[in-house]
Scaffold this motif. Structure first.
Motif, PDB file in Angstrom:
ATOM      1  N   ARG A 106       9.960  -2.885  10.850  1.00 59.25           N
ATOM      2  CA  ARG A 106      11.140  -3.520  11.580  1.00 59.25           C
ATOM      3  C   ARG A 106      12.326  -2.523  10.502  1.00 59.25           C
ATOM      4  O   ARG A 106      12.447  -1.999   9.499  1.00 59.25           O
ATOM      5  N   PRO A 107      12.886  -2.210  11.792  1.00 60.11           N
ATOM      6  CA  PRO A 107      14.522  -1.652  11.293  1.00 60.11           C
ATOM      7  C   PRO A 107      14.931  -1.667   9.340  1.00 60.11           C
ATOM      8  O   PRO A 107      14.910  -3.135   9.312  1.00 60.11           O
ATOM      9  N   LEU A 108      15.722  -0.784   9.003  1.00 60.70           N
ATOM     10  CA  LEU A 108      15.734  -1.332   7.402  1.00 60.70           C
ATOM     11  C   LEU A 108      16.669  -1.975   7.532  1.00 60.70           C
ATOM     12  O   LEU A 108      16.619  -2.876   6.587  1.00 60.70           O
ATOM     13  N   ASN A 122       7.745  -4.526   6.572  1.00 55.24           N
ATOM     14  CA  ASN A 122       8.848  -3.738   6.932  1.00 55.24           C
ATOM     15  C   ASN A 122       8.247  -2.736   8.198  1.00 55.24           C
ATOM     16  O   ASN A 122       8.432  -1.457   8.400  1.00 55.24           O
ATOM     17  N   ARG A 138       7.109  11.852   4.027  1.00 51.52           N
ATOM     18  CA  ARG A 138       7.334  11.676   2.948  1.00 51.52           C
ATOM     19  C   ARG A 138       6.961  12.308   2.454  1.00 51.52           C
ATOM     20  O   ARG A 138       7.900  13.858   1.342  1.00 51.52           O
ATOM     21  N   VAL A 198      15.310  -5.210   7.772  1.00 48.14           N
ATOM     22  CA  VAL A 198      14.576  -5.573   6.283  1.00 48.14           C
ATOM     23  C   VAL A 198      15.465  -5.455   5.266  1.00 48.14           C
ATOM     24  O   VAL A 198      15.055  -6.987   3.735  1.00 48.14           O
ATOM     25  N   GLY A 210       0.745  -1.117  -0.027  1.00 46.85           N
ATOM     26  CA  GLY A 210       0.068  -0.280  -0.009  1.00 46.85           C
ATOM     27  C   GLY A 210       0.736   0.813  -0.278  1.00 46.85           C
ATOM     28  O   GLY A 210       2.227   1.481  -0.239  1.00 46.85           O
ATOM     29  N   ILE A 211       0.375   2.703  -0.190  1.00 46.79           N
ATOM     30  CA  ILE A 211       1.128   3.501  -0.074  1.00 46.79           C
ATOM     31  C   ILE A 211       1.886   3.868   1.199  1.00 46.79           C
ATOM     32  O   ILE A 211       1.185   3.247   2.120  1.00 46.79           O
ATOM     33  N   GLY A 212       3.076   4.122   0.641  1.00 43.13           N
ATOM     34  CA  GLY A 212       3.446   3.967   2.140  1.00 43.13           C
ATOM     35  C   GLY A 212       4.606   2.983   2.906  1.00 43.13           C
ATOM     36  O   GLY A 212       5.506   3.166   3.782  1.00 43.13           O
ATOM     37  N   SER A 213       3.813   1.947   2.106  1.00 45.33           N
ATOM     38  CA  SER A 213       4.676   0.580   2.754  1.00 45.33           C
ATOM     39  C   SER A 213       6.336   0.140   2.877  1.00 45.33           C
ATOM     40  O   SER A 213       6.274  -0.473   3.737  1.00 45.33           O
ATOM     41  N   GLY A 214       6.869   1.080   1.689  1.00 40.26           N
ATOM     42  CA  GLY A 214       8.264   1.116   1.483  1.00 40.26           C
ATOM     43  C   GLY A 214       8.285  -0.274   0.021  1.00 40.26           C
ATOM     44  O   GLY A 214       9.576  -0.361   0.528  1.00 40.26           O
ATOM     45  N   LYS A 215       7.447   0.138  -0.613  1.00 40.62           N
ATOM     46  CA  LYS A 215       7.748  -0.557  -1.500  1.00 40.62           C
ATOM     47  C   LYS A 215       9.026  -0.335  -2.761  1.00 40.62           C
ATOM     48  O   LYS A 215      10.212  -0.926  -3.418  1.00 40.62           O
ATOM     49  N   SER A 216       9.323   1.735  -2.751  1.00 34.34           N
ATOM     50  CA  SER A 216      10.780   2.014  -4.007  1.00 34.34           C
ATOM     51  C   SER A 216      12.095   1.692  -2.435  1.00 34.34           C
ATOM     52  O   SER A 216      13.087   1.154  -3.938  1.00 34.34           O
ATOM     53  N   THR A 217      12.008   1.113  -1.193  1.00 37.69           N
ATOM     54  CA  THR A 217      13.035   1.096  -0.594  1.00 37.69           C
ATOM     55  C   THR A 217      13.538   0.617  -1.553  1.00 37.69           C
ATOM     56  O   THR A 217      14.557  -0.202  -0.540  1.00 37.69           O
ATOM     57  N   ARG A 268       4.044   7.466   7.858  1.00 36.14           N
ATOM     58  CA  ARG A 268       5.397   7.200   6.667  1.00 36.14           C
ATOM     59  C   ARG A 268       5.466   7.474   5.433  1.00 36.14           C
ATOM     60  O   ARG A 268       6.169   8.678   4.918  1.00 36.14           O
TER      61      ARG A 268
HETATM   62  P1  ATP Z   1       4.601   5.163  -2.483  1.00 34.33           P
HETATM   63  O1  ATP Z   1       3.138   3.674  -3.011  1.00 34.33           O
HETATM   64  O2  ATP Z   1       3.261   5.827  -1.398  1.00 34.33           O
HETATM   65  O3  ATP Z   1       5.199   5.796  -3.268  1.00 34.33           O
HETATM   66  P2  ATP Z   1       6.406   2.997  -1.306  1.00 34.33           P
HETATM   67  O4  ATP Z   1       5.638   2.245  -1.348  1.00 34.33           O
HETATM   68  O5  ATP Z   1       7.625   3.324  -2.428  1.00 34.33           O
HETATM   69  O6  ATP Z   1       5.157   4.741  -1.217  1.00 34.33           O
HETATM   70  P3  ATP Z   1       8.641   3.758   0.194  1.00 34.33           P
HETATM   71  O7  ATP Z   1       8.536   5.611  -0.342  1.00 34.33           O
HETATM   72  O8  ATP Z   1       9.825   3.448  -0.054  1.00 34.33           O
HETATM   73  O9  ATP Z   1       7.189   3.845   0.141  1.00 34.33           O
HETATM   74  O10 ATP Z   1       8.898   4.556   2.139  1.00 34.33           O
HETATM   75  C1  ATP Z   1       7.774   5.355   2.475  1.00 34.33           C
HETATM   76  C2  ATP Z   1       8.424   6.682   2.684  1.00 34.33           C
HETATM   77  O11 ATP Z   1       9.088   5.284   4.244  1.00 34.33           O
HETATM   78  C3  ATP Z   1       9.620   6.963   2.938  1.00 34.33           C
HETATM   79  O12 ATP Z   1       9.979   8.481   3.951  1.00 34.33           O
HETATM   80  C4  ATP Z   1      11.027   5.573   3.475  1.00 34.33           C
HETATM   81  O13 ATP Z   1      11.955   6.219   3.657  1.00 34.33           O
HETATM   82  C5  ATP Z   1      10.533   4.911   4.969  1.00 34.33           C
HETATM   83  N1  ATP Z   1      10.507   3.622   5.154  1.00 34.33           N
HETATM   84  C6  ATP Z   1      10.648   2.566   4.330  1.00 34.33           C
HETATM   85  N2  ATP Z   1      11.221   1.302   4.896  1.00 34.33           N
HETATM   86  C7  ATP Z   1      11.500   2.309   6.659  1.00 34.33           C
HETATM   87  C8  ATP Z   1      11.682   1.287   7.389  1.00 34.33           C
HETATM   88  N3  ATP Z   1      11.839   0.239   7.388  1.00 34.33           N
HETATM   89  N4  ATP Z   1      11.527   2.041   8.030  1.00 34.33           N
HETATM   90  C9  ATP Z   1      11.716   3.476   8.711  1.00 34.33           C
HETATM   91  N5  ATP Z   1      11.447   4.311   7.077  1.00 34.33           N
HETATM   92  C10 ATP Z   1      11.044   3.609   6.295  1.00 34.33           C
END
Ligand code: ATP
Length: 198
Positions: free
Chosen positions: A176-178, A174, A143, A181, A9-16, A139
């Motif tokens: 948990r700490p990076l 996600n 962002r 991950v 979902g939105i902000g879940s951390g896909k890009s990371t 998150r």
């Molecule tokens: P969207 O769908 O909204 O584009 P996304 O799923 O790609 O978002 P990211 O942009 O990767 O999500 O992550 C959202 C935010 O959370 C970013 O600011 C990222 O740095 C932060 N983040 C991601 N993973 C972690 C983590 N494990 N711990 C802390 N912060 C995190």
């Protein structure tokens, strides 16, 4: 080509998470980037959009004014359908081209709406990035400059956590700490390398 579909979902951390796979040498095809590319300045699709919606959806630098386009189709089902019928085939075609062109042992296909658009059937493996909704909101809000209300609207339009987890082969928690991950990504990467050899 062995395709790992990545969603969340939105902000879940896909890009990371996708960036971590990329660091391991894996090619990434990102549906959001493809969707942006097909309406790049001077593209045929953008010209068609300008013709249909008028100059108000084009910014002075010649690029698409996404907010204006969103506003235009917001309450207009017919225009929304026209836009989808134009863009969906183009995006899907371009994604196929990029997936086929990938040269890594497997390819990571990042699709935010993998579940909503039932695209998981086109992936050999589905990886879900999972995060409790409250953390998603925090998150995404920290962002972007989106308000919590705007984020909640997006959340309401997306599949639920349960719906996503129901189609997952693998899940990254996600919350948990990076550092943890990243270890998950290394383990999954080894697993996908093995799976893609068969
Ligand atoms: P969207 O769908 O909204 O584009 P996304 O799923 O790609 O978002 P990211 O942009 O990767 O999500 O992550 C959202 C935010 O959370 C970013 O600011 C990222 O740095 C932060 N983040 C991601 N993973 C972690 C983590 N494990 N711990 C802390 N912060 C995190």
């Amino acid at each position: 080509m062995f395709i790992v579909g990545l969603t969340g979902g939105i902000g879940s951390g896909k890009s990371t998470v996708a960036a971590e796979f990329q660091r391991q040498g894996i090619d990434v095809v990102d549906a959001d980037l493809v969707a942006r590319d097909v309406v790049a300045p001077n593209s045929q699709a953008l010209q068609q959009i300008q013709y249909y919606f008028g100059d108000s959806v084009i910014l002075t630098d010649g690029s698409l004014d996404r907010a204006a386009l969103r506003a235009a189709v917001f309450n207009n089902e017919q225009q929304r359908r026209w836009l989808n019928q134009l863009l969906h085939p183009l995006i899907s075609q371009e994604m196929q081209v990029q997936l086929k062109a990938a040269s890594s042992p497997y390819v990571l296909w990042v699709v935010p709406l993998l579940v909503e658009n039932k695209l998981y059937q086109q992936a050999d493996r589905v990886l879900v990035i999972d995060l409790p909704v409250e953390q998603q909101k925090l998150r995404a809000a920290s962002r972007d400059r989106q308000s919590i209300a705007q984020i909640e609207q997006v959340l309401a339009s997306q599949a639920s956590r349960q719906q996503r987890l129901a189609v997952a082969d693998d899940v990254i928690d996600n919350s948990r700490p990076l550092s943890e991950v990243k270890r998950d990504v290394s383990t999954l990467h080894q697993h996908y390398l093995q799976l893609s050899q068969h």
